[in-house]
Write a protein that holds these residues in place. Structure first.
Motif, PDB file in Angstrom:
ATOM      1  N   VAL A 118       3.462   2.052  -3.405  1.00 43.94           N
ATOM      2  CA  VAL A 118       2.294   2.582  -2.693  1.00 43.94           C
ATOM      3  C   VAL A 118       1.741   3.813  -3.402  1.00 43.94           C
ATOM      4  CG1 VAL A 118       1.476   3.516  -0.492  1.00 43.94           C
ATOM      5  CG2 VAL A 118       3.207   1.694  -0.513  1.00 43.94           C
ATOM      6  N   SER A 119       0.439   3.857  -3.561  1.00 42.39           N
ATOM      7  CA  SER A 119      -0.227   4.991  -4.208  1.00 42.39           C
ATOM      8  C   SER A 119      -0.207   6.208  -3.287  1.00 42.39           C
ATOM      9  CB  SER A 119      -1.671   4.635  -4.551  1.00 42.39           C
ATOM     10  OG  SER A 119      -1.728   3.554  -5.449  1.00 42.39           O
ATOM     11  N   LEU A 120       0.311   7.308  -3.815  1.00 42.94           N
ATOM     12  CA  LEU A 120       0.352   8.557  -3.061  1.00 42.94           C
ATOM     13  C   LEU A 120       0.285   9.707  -4.054  1.00 42.94           C
ATOM     14  CD1 LEU A 120       0.663   9.726  -0.164  1.00 42.94           C
ATOM     15  CD2 LEU A 120       3.118   9.864  -0.603  1.00 42.94           C
ATOM     16  N   GLU A 121      -0.528  10.727  -3.732  1.00 42.28           N
ATOM     17  CA  GLU A 121      -0.783  11.778  -4.710  1.00 42.28           C
ATOM     18  C   GLU A 121      -0.458  13.182  -4.213  1.00 42.28           C
ATOM     19  OE1 GLU A 121      -4.705  11.306  -6.313  1.00 42.28           O
ATOM     20  OE2 GLU A 121      -4.472   9.136  -6.411  1.00 42.28           O
ATOM     21  N   SER A 122       0.088  13.291  -3.013  1.00 37.02           N
ATOM     22  CA  SER A 122       0.465  14.617  -2.533  1.00 37.02           C
ATOM     23  C   SER A 122       1.234  14.490  -1.227  1.00 37.02           C
ATOM     24  CB  SER A 122      -0.762  15.498  -2.308  1.00 37.02           C
ATOM     25  OG  SER A 122      -0.383  16.781  -1.830  1.00 37.02           O
ATOM     26  N   TYR A 123       2.001  15.505  -0.921  1.00 35.66           N
ATOM     27  CA  TYR A 123       2.638  15.622   0.391  1.00 35.66           C
ATOM     28  C   TYR A 123       1.685  16.306   1.367  1.00 35.66           C
ATOM     29  CZ  TYR A 123       3.352  20.382  -1.314  1.00 35.66           C
ATOM     30  OH  TYR A 123       3.146  21.641  -1.832  1.00 35.66           O
ATOM     31  N   LYS A 182      10.338  -0.332   9.540  1.00 37.26           N
ATOM     32  CA  LYS A 182      10.634  -1.046  10.782  1.00 37.26           C
ATOM     33  C   LYS A 182      11.055  -2.487  10.504  1.00 37.26           C
ATOM     34  CE  LYS A 182       8.056  -3.106  14.629  1.00 37.26           C
ATOM     35  NZ  LYS A 182       6.710  -3.217  15.258  1.00 37.26           N
ATOM     36  N   HIS A 183      10.415  -3.114   9.512  1.00 29.86           N
ATOM     37  CA  HIS A 183      10.692  -4.514   9.193  1.00 29.86           C
ATOM     38  C   HIS A 183      11.733  -4.675   8.085  1.00 29.86           C
ATOM     39  CE1 HIS A 183       7.716  -6.475  11.785  1.00 29.86           C
ATOM     40  NE2 HIS A 183       6.958  -5.420  11.565  1.00 29.86           N
ATOM     41  N   GLY A 184      12.355  -3.583   7.678  1.00 27.85           N
ATOM     42  CA  GLY A 184      13.423  -3.675   6.692  1.00 27.85           C
ATOM     43  C   GLY A 184      12.962  -4.064   5.307  1.00 27.85           C
ATOM     44  N   LEU A 185      11.754  -3.664   4.922  1.00 24.87           N
ATOM     45  CA  LEU A 185      11.222  -4.008   3.608  1.00 24.87           C
ATOM     46  C   LEU A 185      11.630  -2.967   2.574  1.00 24.87           C
ATOM     47  CD1 LEU A 185       7.618  -5.126   4.659  1.00 24.87           C
ATOM     48  CD2 LEU A 185       9.708  -6.509   4.498  1.00 24.87           C
ATOM     49  N   LEU A 186      11.495  -3.332   1.310  1.00 20.75           N
ATOM     50  CA  LEU A 186      11.784  -2.428   0.196  1.00 20.75           C
ATOM     51  C   LEU A 186      10.469  -1.880  -0.344  1.00 20.75           C
ATOM     52  CD1 LEU A 186      14.519  -4.516  -1.633  1.00 20.75           C
ATOM     53  CD2 LEU A 186      14.866  -2.286  -0.553  1.00 20.75           C
ATOM     54  N   PHE A 187      10.400  -0.562  -0.498  1.00 24.51           N
ATOM     55  CA  PHE A 187       9.156   0.040  -0.953  1.00 24.51           C
ATOM     56  C   PHE A 187       9.414   1.377  -1.625  1.00 24.51           C
ATOM     57  CE2 PHE A 187       9.926   1.255   3.432  1.00 24.51           C
ATOM     58  CZ  PHE A 187       9.665   2.614   3.464  1.00 24.51           C
ATOM     59  N   GLY A 188       8.443   1.776  -2.440  1.00 24.30           N
ATOM     60  CA  GLY A 188       8.470   3.066  -3.112  1.00 24.30           C
ATOM     61  C   GLY A 188       7.044   3.505  -3.355  1.00 24.30           C
ATOM     62  N   THR A 189       6.862   4.426  -4.299  1.00 20.12           N
ATOM     63  CA  THR A 189       5.529   4.956  -4.568  1.00 20.12           C
ATOM     64  C   THR A 189       5.146   4.778  -6.029  1.00 20.12           C
ATOM     65  OG1 THR A 189       6.484   7.151  -4.910  1.00 20.12           O
ATOM     66  CG2 THR A 189       5.578   6.665  -2.727  1.00 20.12           C
ATOM     67  N   SER A 190       3.860   4.873  -6.272  1.00 17.12           N
ATOM     68  CA  SER A 190       3.300   4.846  -7.623  1.00 17.12           C
ATOM     69  C   SER A 190       2.308   5.994  -7.722  1.00 17.12           C
ATOM     70  CB  SER A 190       2.598   3.510  -7.879  1.00 17.12           C
ATOM     71  OG  SER A 190       1.886   3.530  -9.105  1.00 17.12           O
ATOM     72  N   THR A 191       2.538   6.888  -8.677  1.00 18.97           N
ATOM     73  CA  THR A 191       1.729   8.104  -8.767  1.00 18.97           C
ATOM     74  C   THR A 191       1.328   8.374 -10.207  1.00 18.97           C
ATOM     75  OG1 THR A 191       2.883   9.072  -6.872  1.00 18.97           O
ATOM     76  CG2 THR A 191       1.697  10.589  -8.314  1.00 18.97           C
ATOM     77  N   ALA A 192       0.044   8.630 -10.421  1.00 10.19           N
ATOM     78  CA  ALA A 192      -0.436   9.061 -11.735  1.00 10.19           C
ATOM     79  C   ALA A 192      -0.416  10.578 -11.774  1.00 10.19           C
ATOM     80  CB  ALA A 192      -1.849   8.543 -11.977  1.00 10.19           C
ATOM     81  N   TYR A 193       0.265  11.128 -12.783  1.00 10.52           N
ATOM     82  CA  TYR A 193       0.280  12.591 -12.867  1.00 10.52           C
ATOM     83  C   TYR A 193      -0.727  13.056 -13.916  1.00 10.52           C
ATOM     84  CZ  TYR A 193       3.804  12.202 -16.735  1.00 10.52           C
ATOM     85  OH  TYR A 193       4.485  11.907 -17.886  1.00 10.52           O
ATOM     86  N   THR A 194      -1.470  14.093 -13.554  1.00 13.51           N
ATOM     87  CA  THR A 194      -2.563  14.618 -14.358  1.00 13.51           C
ATOM     88  C   THR A 194      -2.385  16.122 -14.542  1.00 13.51           C
ATOM     89  OG1 THR A 194      -4.011  15.235 -12.512  1.00 13.51           O
ATOM     90  CG2 THR A 194      -4.049  12.924 -13.212  1.00 13.51           C
ATOM     91  N   ARG A 195      -3.293  16.708 -15.284  1.00 15.65           N
ATOM     92  CA  ARG A 195      -3.259  18.161 -15.462  1.00 15.65           C
ATOM     93  C   ARG A 195      -3.421  18.886 -14.121  1.00 15.65           C
ATOM     94  NH1 ARG A 195      -6.400  20.646 -20.550  1.00 15.65           N
ATOM     95  NH2 ARG A 195      -5.248  18.843 -21.348  1.00 15.65           N
ATOM     96  N   ALA A 196      -4.099  18.209 -13.171  1.00 11.70           N
ATOM     97  CA  ALA A 196      -4.406  18.861 -11.902  1.00 11.70           C
ATOM     98  C   ALA A 196      -3.311  18.714 -10.848  1.00 11.70           C
ATOM     99  CB  ALA A 196      -5.711  18.296 -11.335  1.00 11.70           C
ATOM    100  N   ARG A 228      12.455   3.996  -1.785  1.00  7.23           N
ATOM    101  CA  ARG A 228      13.644   3.805  -2.633  1.00  7.23           C
ATOM    102  C   ARG A 228      13.377   4.149  -4.088  1.00  7.23           C
ATOM    103  NH1 ARG A 228      17.265   4.276   1.184  1.00  7.23           N
ATOM    104  NH2 ARG A 228      17.007   2.750   2.867  1.00  7.23           N
ATOM    105  N   TRP A 229      12.123   4.176  -4.503  1.00  7.18           N
ATOM    106  CA  TRP A 229      11.790   4.522  -5.889  1.00  7.18           C
ATOM    107  C   TRP A 229      10.475   5.285  -5.927  1.00  7.18           C
ATOM    108  CZ3 TRP A 229      11.958  -0.642  -4.220  1.00  7.18           C
ATOM    109  CH2 TRP A 229      10.722  -1.268  -4.061  1.00  7.18           C
ATOM    110  N   ALA A 230      10.253   5.937  -7.053  1.00  5.58           N
ATOM    111  CA  ALA A 230       9.007   6.672  -7.275  1.00  5.58           C
ATOM    112  C   ALA A 230       8.621   6.489  -8.735  1.00  5.58           C
ATOM    113  CB  ALA A 230       9.182   8.155  -6.936  1.00  5.58           C
ATOM    114  N   TRP A 231       7.617   5.665  -8.970  1.00  9.24           N
ATOM    115  CA  TRP A 231       7.134   5.442 -10.338  1.00  9.24           C
ATOM    116  C   TRP A 231       6.082   6.506 -10.676  1.00  9.24           C
ATOM    117  CZ3 TRP A 231      11.028   2.855 -10.667  1.00  9.24           C
ATOM    118  CH2 TRP A 231      11.244   1.539 -10.273  1.00  9.24           C
ATOM    119  N   ASP A 259       9.629   7.891 -15.083  1.00 11.34           N
ATOM    120  CA  ASP A 259       8.385   8.306 -15.739  1.00 11.34           C
ATOM    121  C   ASP A 259       8.176   7.365 -16.924  1.00 11.34           C
ATOM    122  OD1 ASP A 259       6.465   9.461 -17.384  1.00 11.34           O
ATOM    123  OD2 ASP A 259       7.245  11.489 -17.197  1.00 11.34           O
ATOM    124  N   PHE A 260       7.219   6.473 -16.819  1.00 13.62           N
ATOM    125  CA  PHE A 260       7.101   5.406 -17.810  1.00 13.62           C
ATOM    126  C   PHE A 260       6.727   5.906 -19.197  1.00 13.62           C
ATOM    127  CE2 PHE A 260       7.402   2.825 -14.111  1.00 13.62           C
ATOM    128  CZ  PHE A 260       7.955   1.642 -14.558  1.00 13.62           C
TER     129      PHE A 260
END
Length: 489
Positions: free
Chosen positions: A215-220, A246-260, A280-283, A328-329
């Motif tokens: 899931v795309s997320l860029e800040s707390y 709630k449904h017991g699925l597997l998920f994490g985040t995908s975030t592009a890091y920039t100068r900002a 469970r993961w953070a790409w 960090d790819f």
């Protein structure tokens, strides 16, 4: 090449072994049982991924951070989802898929990727600042039949891991579910803004078991995230996390890091939020200045990239950090042998059907609407990747566009490839001009960091297997089939 009957028998045997390992993660004596499962995994994977085995043995020591993470995954993930994800991703995608892809690469004289990204659509329900999809709309789509044909032909060559990007893949929610149901031996990782995730959809994903989410997320901070993605976007993600958990699925985040945003998306507050929500993961993806609105000024500074190099290793360390697998790819190239594009490990198919080396490298010779998947893999652009790889020995400079920018025009010219940019096609020389200052600025830091960890200048593996070519690894695996069968029995 393994027969269908032998494949079915092996899959069944691995399924039983996975059940035993997962069962070992439950009950009062699960620590003791888990160590038995680790020993089994070591025997199964010693001639495939000994480095992974070493990491598992080190990470899953009794009472360790990663043992607790593993137990938490078992406790909170739907059993069918977890079992299917491991069987399809670990066995079909990693173990059997890698082997079959390597065999076919030798047989057909081309790269055969075991991970494929494809875009079902260019459409998106968001209008994020700086994203071309908001202006381009829903003009480009792969039909269900085209997606099905791609997965069918790729699976026949050994590819069972598919990542869906876009646009927003869940604009095509019905087709995504239909594809996952038909191709029940594959694992689908959906990169999504999560705004279209609802209870009914999660229930269906739970039933299928072979869909996971990044899931795309860029800040707390809600205001920061919403400033780019639109009002309410942060709460949509939080709601989606709650539904997935709630449904017991597997998920994490995908975030592009920039100068900002580099410091914000790698902060303790950000990681704690992800852990609390059940990720469970953070790409992490380094910002790439390509496509409509490309802005070289958004690329992280060399200081920020060096910070990310150390920070991600700290977060996922065996001790300390956070119980979430972060990667960090751009800075973790050494763990996958450098650049993975051009079909070596993965490639990308856009919503127009163009087969590209990478989601960030928009040049191609072929389209899936005009050729078989195997013919697409034989395209001159991919063969140029095969010919020139590796670009160098420093895997902190893994990309032929970002850190080795002179290579991209050379390969495009050699292949006679054309630009596949949706909005503003541009020659590779323009991309080279945009990234060359960054490459020159990063090179001294990359050299310093690489030599600190690899004094000879080359990646040196402790085990013999990782020093072998893909072809030699396959030969070794074939030799050990009888031994592996005994373990599975």
């Amino acid at each position: 090449m393994q027969s269908k009957i032998a494949h079915a028998a092996e899959r069944k045997a691995f399924s039983v072994a996975i059940d035993q390992i997962l069962k070992a993660g439950t009950g009062d004596d699960r620590e003791q049982k888990l160590q038995h499962g680790v020993a089994m995994a070591e025997k199964l994977l010693k001639d495939v991924a000994p480095g992974v085995v070493k990491g598992i043995k080190t990470g899953l020591k009794p009472g360790s951070k990663w043992e607790n993470w593993f137990f938490d995954v078992i406790d909170k993930t739907d059993p069918h989802v977890l079992r299917t994800a491991i069987l399809n991703g670990g066995y079909e995608g990693g173990f059997r898929g890698f082997r079959t892809c390597m065999e076919n690469a030798v047989k057909y004289g081309c790269n055969v990727p075991w991970i494929i990204l494809f875009d079902p659509t260019s459409a998106c329900n968001k209008h994020c600042v700086g994203c071309w999809a908001a202006d381009y709309g829903n003009r480009l789509n792969l039909t269900y039949d085209e997606c099905d044909k791609l997965i069918t032909e790729a699976s026949a060559l050994g590819s069972h891991l598919f990542m869906l990007t876009g646009g927003e893949p869940l604009v095509r929610k019905g087709d995504v579910l239909k594809l996952a149901e038909k191709h029940s031996d594959c694992l689908f990782n959906i990169f999504t803004n999560a705004s279209l995730v609802d209870d009914k959809f999660c229930q269906r994903c739970q039933e299928l078991g072979n869909i996971v989410f990044s899931v795309s997320l860029e800040s707390y901070e809600p205001s920061v995230n919403d400033g780019r993605r639109g009002d309410g976007s942060f709460q949509e993600v939080m709601r989606a996390f709650d539904l997935m958990r709630k449904h017991g699925l597997l998920f994490g985040t995908s975030t592009a890091y920039t100068r900002a945003n580099t410091e914000r998306v790698s902060s303790d507050e950000f990681f704690q939020l992800l852990v609390d929500k059940g990720c469970r993961w953070a790409w992490f993806f380094h910002y790439m200045p390509v496509g409509e609105g490309a802005n070289a000024d958004l690329m992280p500074t060399k200081e920020q990239r060096e910070y990310m190099f150390h920070r991600i290793r700290e977060v996922r360390g065996f001790e300390g950090g956070f119980p979430i697998f972060a990667m960090d790819f751009q800075n973790d190239g050494e763990y996958v042998g450098g650049c993975i594009a051009g079909g070596r490990i993965y490639c990308h198919v856009n919503a127009r059907g163009d087969v590209e080396p990478c989601v960030f490298i928009h040049y191609s010779n072929v389209n899936i609407r005009d050729a078989s998947w195997l013919d697409c893999l034989h395209q001159p652009m991919f063969q140029a990747y095969r010919k020139h790889y590796p670009w160098n020995n420093n895997m902190l400079q893994p990309c032929p566009m970002l850190e080795n920018p002179a290579l991209l025009p050379k390969m495009v010219k050699e292949a006679g490839a054309h630009s596949t940019e949706y909005v503003t096609p541009e020659p590779p020389e323009a991309v080279q001009a945009r990234t060359t200052p960054y490459a020159k600025n990063w090179a001294p830091t990359a050299k310093k960091l690489w030599l600190e960890e690899h004094p000879t200048g080359k990646k040196e593996f402790e085990d013999e297997v990782n020093n072998l070519s893909g072809e030699e690894k396959v030969r070794r695996m074939n030799e050990h089939d009888a031994e592996r069968e005994a373990v599975l029995d």
